[in-house]
Motif scaffolding. Structure first.
Motif, short mmCIF file in Angstrom:
data_model
loop_
_atom_site.label_atom_id
_atom_site.label_comp_id
_atom_site.label_asym_id
_atom_site.label_seq_id
_atom_site.Cartn_x
_atom_site.Cartn_y
_atom_site.Cartn_z
N THR B 111 38.80 2.25 -5.86
CA THR B 111 39.78 2.60 -6.90
C THR B 111 39.26 2.15 -8.26
O THR B 111 38.29 1.39 -8.35
N GLU B 114 43.99 -0.75 -12.79
CA GLU B 114 44.73 -1.91 -12.30
C GLU B 114 44.66 -1.98 -10.77
O GLU B 114 44.87 -0.97 -10.09
N LEU B 115 44.37 -3.16 -10.27
CA LEU B 115 44.21 -3.31 -8.83
C LEU B 115 45.54 -3.11 -8.11
O LEU B 115 46.54 -3.72 -8.45
N GLN B 116 45.51 -2.22 -7.12
CA GLN B 116 46.69 -2.04 -6.27
C GLN B 116 46.28 -2.36 -4.84
O GLN B 116 45.38 -1.72 -4.30
N LEU B 117 46.92 -3.32 -4.25
CA LEU B 117 46.53 -3.73 -2.89
C LEU B 117 47.46 -3.17 -1.82
O LEU B 117 47.30 -3.48 -0.64
N PHE B 129 47.01 2.39 -3.47
CA PHE B 129 45.58 2.72 -3.58
C PHE B 129 45.22 4.06 -2.97
O PHE B 129 44.10 4.53 -3.11
N ASN B 176 36.70 -1.97 -14.59
CA ASN B 176 37.74 -2.35 -13.65
C ASN B 176 37.71 -1.49 -12.39
O ASN B 176 38.69 -0.88 -12.01
N HIS B 178 37.07 -1.09 -8.28
CA HIS B 178 37.33 -1.93 -7.11
C HIS B 178 36.92 -1.21 -5.84
O HIS B 178 36.96 0.01 -5.76
N ILE B 180 38.31 -1.73 -2.01
CA ILE B 180 39.29 -2.46 -1.20
C ILE B 180 38.86 -2.42 0.26
O ILE B 180 38.40 -1.38 0.75
N TYR B 235 36.15 -11.36 -6.42
CA TYR B 235 36.77 -10.82 -5.21
C TYR B 235 37.97 -11.68 -4.88
O TYR B 235 38.20 -12.73 -5.48
N TYR B 269 39.69 -7.44 -1.83
CA TYR B 269 39.21 -6.53 -2.88
C TYR B 269 37.96 -7.11 -3.51
O TYR B 269 37.75 -8.33 -3.51
N ASP B 271 35.60 -6.55 -7.06
CA ASP B 271 35.62 -5.95 -8.40
C ASP B 271 34.21 -5.68 -8.91
O ASP B 271 33.31 -6.51 -8.75
#
Lengths: 764, 764
Positions: B111, B114-117, B129, B176, B178, B180, B235, B269, B271
């Motif tokens: 992704t 902004e990180l989406q978990l 995600f 930014n 990622h 996952i 991470y 995750y 990065d």
């Protein structure tokens, strides 16, 4: 020919040594000492450092009730509480003397009559498979435990080899006898502690399987193989969470005579018909690797069904180990205290590998131990102080193997750190510091390094001590102390890191690594940064460089300390007492300060904060039941009143160790409390492991003969010693008087005769 | 010298064979066929029989919602549903075509922003995600899958080796970005399916760990090693059940840059900063044994970072496998159907061992495969019918290895049973019968036993067939049938046991074991005991010997049958059609009965009971989408109208297999549906595995050249074949006409030329 003769000579020497060692010291060991109140020892059967420590559990308390910590769980750290009146069964793994716990794997319980698969309620023996018992029908010896289970009139006996528990149950006549295997039982049962269980009934006598738990060890699996001496008639499982086959489980009746089960909460039972006084035996082998490994251990260590032979072999091993120090002392209780302490120091760390050398590592992979026996259960915050230094004298080979086990841990660590507090292929991070470095440094400095890669060990030590994200260490490295607003117990951590750093420096010095020595000897002075000369105590400091305002040297919790208040912890500079005393106002003022520590009254409100000890575990405000003060009585040696060390040590020996179930004033902590006793009873103590010096105290034996692994013998003699004659007048080594307050490691390991001339008058 | 020349000759022959095989048959394979509706195939990348089958998952449905079975979960047996518009990520293990499921291990998703978990909600791509995608931006080939992830404009590509998934993500420019790693994701997620997860970040590019699940496989652990092509910046983990260190976890911030995690529900995750069109690659190796094993697999199979090379190597392997049958056919769709079916038959069983031959066995111990490759995923109730017989022709070596894997399973089984439906060191007991015996018997009877201990195999077969507590077998052995009041699906079980017993008898006969032959040939007649001549159908019988009163031959559920009603199941006597036909009134009546089956209308109320198939998966009341009828179209061969077999087979081929995502009328069932297609398309079918005969149907190719492992070549020619010319006028082998309705195994394996002369008129 010469070689052969030498060989024969060695053989005869060993036979001779064996003969000497065969005196029956096990008669003085009482495994029940410490099973009441705070000792947290277990009374069951084990061989020295055995992987199986088979012992009765008198209850099993959940760690939490309704989300709140259940205080009762603490009483059962070793599974057995002397005050209890019932036994729920016999499980195969126990810690000795810890203040936090785990284990209690694979509970076996024999019963007669209607099958009950629930343990039942405390103080209600008929409510489940638990049974009443009484201490008068109980015998505890090294590698032998016997008890009559009153409810069904079953005599339970147990003995062990290193990896196999051997049970013997004498039944009454019954068509309806059972042996229960409880795979749910455990010590310190957190919610959801049992992660997975797998069981296979491979024949009408053999069961194998494993149990995976998430307790103090986060990811822990113990494998087993179990064999009965006679076939069972029927068997079955109760799977309390019904982890059946998905979808197609209706094909079978899985509750009875169905040979496999898996899930989280399982109990199994095996039915027998028994004649009057018929003995059913059970072999129960453990493995850290696999059921194949467990079965192999079982076959290798217990090829036959001879209970007496197994018992004798294990007791012979104890006679040999206990015989390493042959003591004479004024009273039988002195001998009981001594040999029970020696017994307790030889319980852990425990062997953690199969007979073929395979073990599970910290990375959860299977490793092969090459050239050493792998050990687990490193309660290092406790045991670096006296237990491992004691091993450097009486168990040097095992201590080297333990160090190699610690280095294997390091190799397998994703953090590239030596163990902090490790057990069963897991780091549990308990307590503070990185005291592996002390254990390793002590061995290096004392030259006990055969088979250890010392340079690698030093690299492991420095790498560990530079792990930035570990417990305030980045601040410590940057600022010279752990700031209280950034990390709790900041003073305790600063002090212990500083000592550990000194220990690293000593090893570096010995190995000629100047840069490392310089780096860490500098770090070792960091203790000064938390000493507040305005109050004369160490005190939590904030990240802005100012001491915290909230401060009471009697308090522990939230005050920068752990398991010791500032009164006790401020004295924790074992590697540089001279400087500490100077900063605290000089020898005289310091001696008076120590006197106050030993005589002041610690109000109840502060006592309530101390952990792991009984009220009897403290003397004044000196807290012997916890470890940070273990060196404190010896600090008078740096003043003009070393006789006060002698006096205080004897007082502590007398008050804190008695030959009774409640005889230990605090957790034995995997042998550390006992190791303090043994050193102090022999007359000396390693204040700063990593130094080759032992401070002289006051011997409490008559004579002690140490049979060293290097073939030499040290005879210690305390002439004229008695309860009153606690003062050392003169110390001679092989007849030559020494004019120092310490012994060196060489003084001991060279053997010969160490004589203390005792007196009832302090030598001023 | 002669030896060398022979060697060179062999080498040249092999090169020649390779050259022949290098025709690009992969162009005809469309892995998307079967991904819509009931096919349950997956579109992702894999090599033939690969341990890693790396494929997009478009959703993940819990098995239960509020305690009730969630019907939607069924759509996701293979993780991917063609109708979906979003991809949640790419996971490494998938079943092909099953009707129950498991797996979906280790989901990877790239992704940006902004990180989406959280994966987010279906049809709401920005909610997590997951990402939208469209089929126009999707390419699926053997060992290559490519898709554009619309949300973040990331191009995802993947390829594999046997044990390693190789991902390649082309990112946009971003600070930014990622990747996952979702360790919670799985297929058929039961409550609490994730038993334990263990992860270590061993460097800034390498992660290892494992996941243990309790799904369809009760006790299943898959280990992994993952490597990035460039270091990540940061991470972290989210541990959804916070299985932290007990007590001392406050020492660390475990959410960010802390290199280990364990628990039940974990996502991680990593990065990155990415330049425009920067490719980040991921190698992801699996192992059934350990993380060490996974890492070793990774290093062995993917030593470098060359995506194109890995893709080409795997596609070359496919070219070689697909090239074993060189087909010409009237239309491109015919070739697409043929080679996609061939592709689907070469997806499972899958390799289940490390490159060093180690694997986890049914006993959960680690074993070493000696002299064979160990395989897993045995969907035997399906695949014994045509897939394994097909392997005896085109994959004889692999089929022998699969049999040795089944015998290893038997050795490790606490039940001492051969597999029923097994995957990943677990027996899941799915469906009925003990059809391993059919697979083994077929190989023995056909002489494909090099490297198999045939006597041991026979012992395993008989031991399996005598397991009293298995699924009504004790009744079957005592009474000659499974009584419906004692065990459900009793008629299906009785019929299948009878066939399996016949297969055992055939193997015994071949091996000269008369007593076993006698025992099992007698048991093989038990099918007669459930035939009710008064109604002309098999019918559930009670333990009192009377047929159950409640009976409707159109019904399945609760009527003594499973996945097939009595209309279909009554025809299940593949080993003795003559007798069956006689009992059902003779050839003429029987042919009319079959005609009725194919033409009658199955009312919706009864269709609702059939499982795993679409409405298109049935023809009249003939249910091709489930397996019990797979031999039925060939039964006309025992009547006077074999032309009806030819006609029906062609009708089924045409209606049940089309070159489209929804082209499979039922679950492909690990290749069984495809194997039926392949046999039937080539013109013959093994009605009774364990016999060396194949019933002649109607070939639907023009020519097919089978390059056999024995070095021989069989050329099949269907002269004058077309959609209309479906009738076989004449069959010749090497120019000699044969006057039988079947081919023998020797006819095929001896190679040469098999010619079908086709016509538009039935040969009466």
């Amino acid at each position: 020919m010469k070689k052969l003769l030498t060989g024969l000579f060695l053989l005869f020497s060993q036979i001779n040594l064996m003969a000497q060692s065969s005196e029956n010291y096990i008669q003085y060991v009482n495994p029940l000492i410490g099973t009441q109140k705070m000792g947290h020892t277990f009374p069951g059967a084990t061989v020295p450092f055995g992987a199986v420590q088979l012992s009765p559990d008198t209850d099993q308390q959940p760690h939490n009730i309704g989300g709140k910590y259940n205080k009762n769980t603490y009483k059962y750290c070793a599974g057995y509480n002397y005050d209890d009146r019932e036994i729920v069964g016999f499980s195969h793994t126990h810690f000795s003397g810890t203040g936090h716990s785990d284990l209690g794997d694979f509970l076996i319980m024999p019963t007669v009559g209607e099958l009950q698969l629930e343990p039942g309620d405390k103080n209600s023996p008929k409510s489940g498979f638990r049974s009443a018992f009484s201490h008068k029908n109980e015998t505890a010896e090294p590698n032998y435990y016997k008890v009559l289970l009153d409810d069904d009139g079953i005599l339970a006996e147990m003995t062990t080899t290193e990896r196999v528990g051997f049970h013997q149950y004498t039944f009454p006549e019954s068509e309806n006898s059972h042996i229960i295997l409880d795979l749910m039982h455990g010590i310190y049962n957190y919610d959801d502690k049992n992660v997975w269980t797998f069981v296979r009934v491979e024949s009408d006598r053999r069961i194998v399987g494993y149990r995976q738990t998430n307790g103090w060890a986060r990811t822990r699996t113990v494998y087993f193989a179990m064999e009965f001496s006679k076939p069972f008639k029927n068997y079955g499982f109760k799977n309390y969470e019904t982890q059946n086959y998905k979808g197609f489980w209706r094909k079978f009746d899985q509750t009875k005579n169905f040979p496999e089960a898996a899930g989280k909460q399982i109990r199994a039972y095996f039915d027998f018909k028994t004649a009057k006084d018929e003995k059913i035996q059970v072999k129960f082998a453990l493995s850290p690797v696999s059921t194949t490994g467990a079965l192999n251990n079982l076959k290798t260590e217990t090829p036959d069904w001879d209970f007496e032979k197994i018992k004798k072999t294990g007791q012979d091993a104890w006679r040999k180990e206990l015989g390493k120090i042959a003591v004479t002392a004024p009273t039988r209780d002195d001998l009981v205290n001594f040999y029970t302490a020696l017994y307790h120091t030889f319980l852990s760390p425990t062997v953690y590998m199969d007979t073929d050398g395979k073990y599970k590592g910290l990375d959860q992979n299977v490793h092969q131990a090459r050239g050493f026996t792998n050990y687990t259960t490193f309660s290092l915050w406790d045991t670096y102080r006296a237990l491992h230094p004691f091993f450097n004298i009486v168990q040097p080979r095992r201590n080297r193997e333990m160090i190699n086990s610690m280095l294997a841990h390091y190799d397998q660590s994703v953090h590239k750190m030596l163990p902090v507090w490790s057990h069963y292929a897991n780091e549990n991070w308990c307590m503070i510091g990185y005291h592996s470095v002390s254990v390793i440094s002590d061995a290096i400095v004392k030259g006990n390094t055969t088979g250890i890669d010392a340079e690698k060990a030093l690299a492991a030590m420095t790498q560990t001590a530079r792990t930035k994200y570990y417990d305030g260490l980045e601040y410590y490295m940057q600022m010279g102390y752990v700031p209280e607003d950034k990390n709790s117990s900041s003073v305790s951590k600063t002090l212990e890191y500083a000592y550990d750093d000194w220990a690293i420096a000593q090893a570096a010095k010995k190995l000629g690594k100047t840069a490392i020595y310089d780096e860490f000897i500098k770090r070792s002075e960091n203790w000064k940064n938390v000493y507040d000369s305005s109050v004369g105590f160490t005190r939590p400091k904030r990240s802005d460089g100012k001491f915290a305002e909230k401060f009471d040297p009697l308090k522990t919790e939230g005050q920068g300390f752990i398991e010791g208040n500032s009164w006790n912890y401020s004295l924790y500079v074992p590697h540089n007492p001279e400087k500490m005393i100077e900063m605290m106002g000089g020898k005289q003022k310091f001696a008076a300060h120590l006197d106050e520590l030993f005589t002041m009254h610690l109000p109840d409100e502060f006592f309530a904060e101390t952990e792991d000890i009984t009220r009897e575990g403290i003397i004044g405000n000196y807290i012997h039941g916890n470890e940070p003060s273990h060196h404190v009585a010896y600090l008078y040696n740096w003043t003009d009143a070393p006789w006060k060390t002698q006096e205080k040590v004897r007082m502590i020996l007398k008050h804190q160790y008695t030959a009774a179930p409640d005889g230990l004033g605090g957790n034995d902590d995997c042998g550390q409390m006992s190791a303090w006793f043994l050193f102090s009873t022999l007359g000396f103590y390693p204040v700063a492991p990593g130094s080759d010096q032992y401070q002289i105290g006051s011997p409490a034996i008559k004579t002690a003969v140490l049979k060293l692994e290097n073939g030499k013998t040290l005879t210690i003699e305390a002439r004229n010693q008695s309860d009153k004659n606690v003062y050392v007048e003169k110390v001679t080594i092989n007849g030559r008087e020494i004019n120092r307050r310490f012994l060196t490691h060489a003084d001991i390991m060279n053997g010969g005769r160490l004589t203390f001339q005792m007196s009832d008058k302090p030598k001023m």
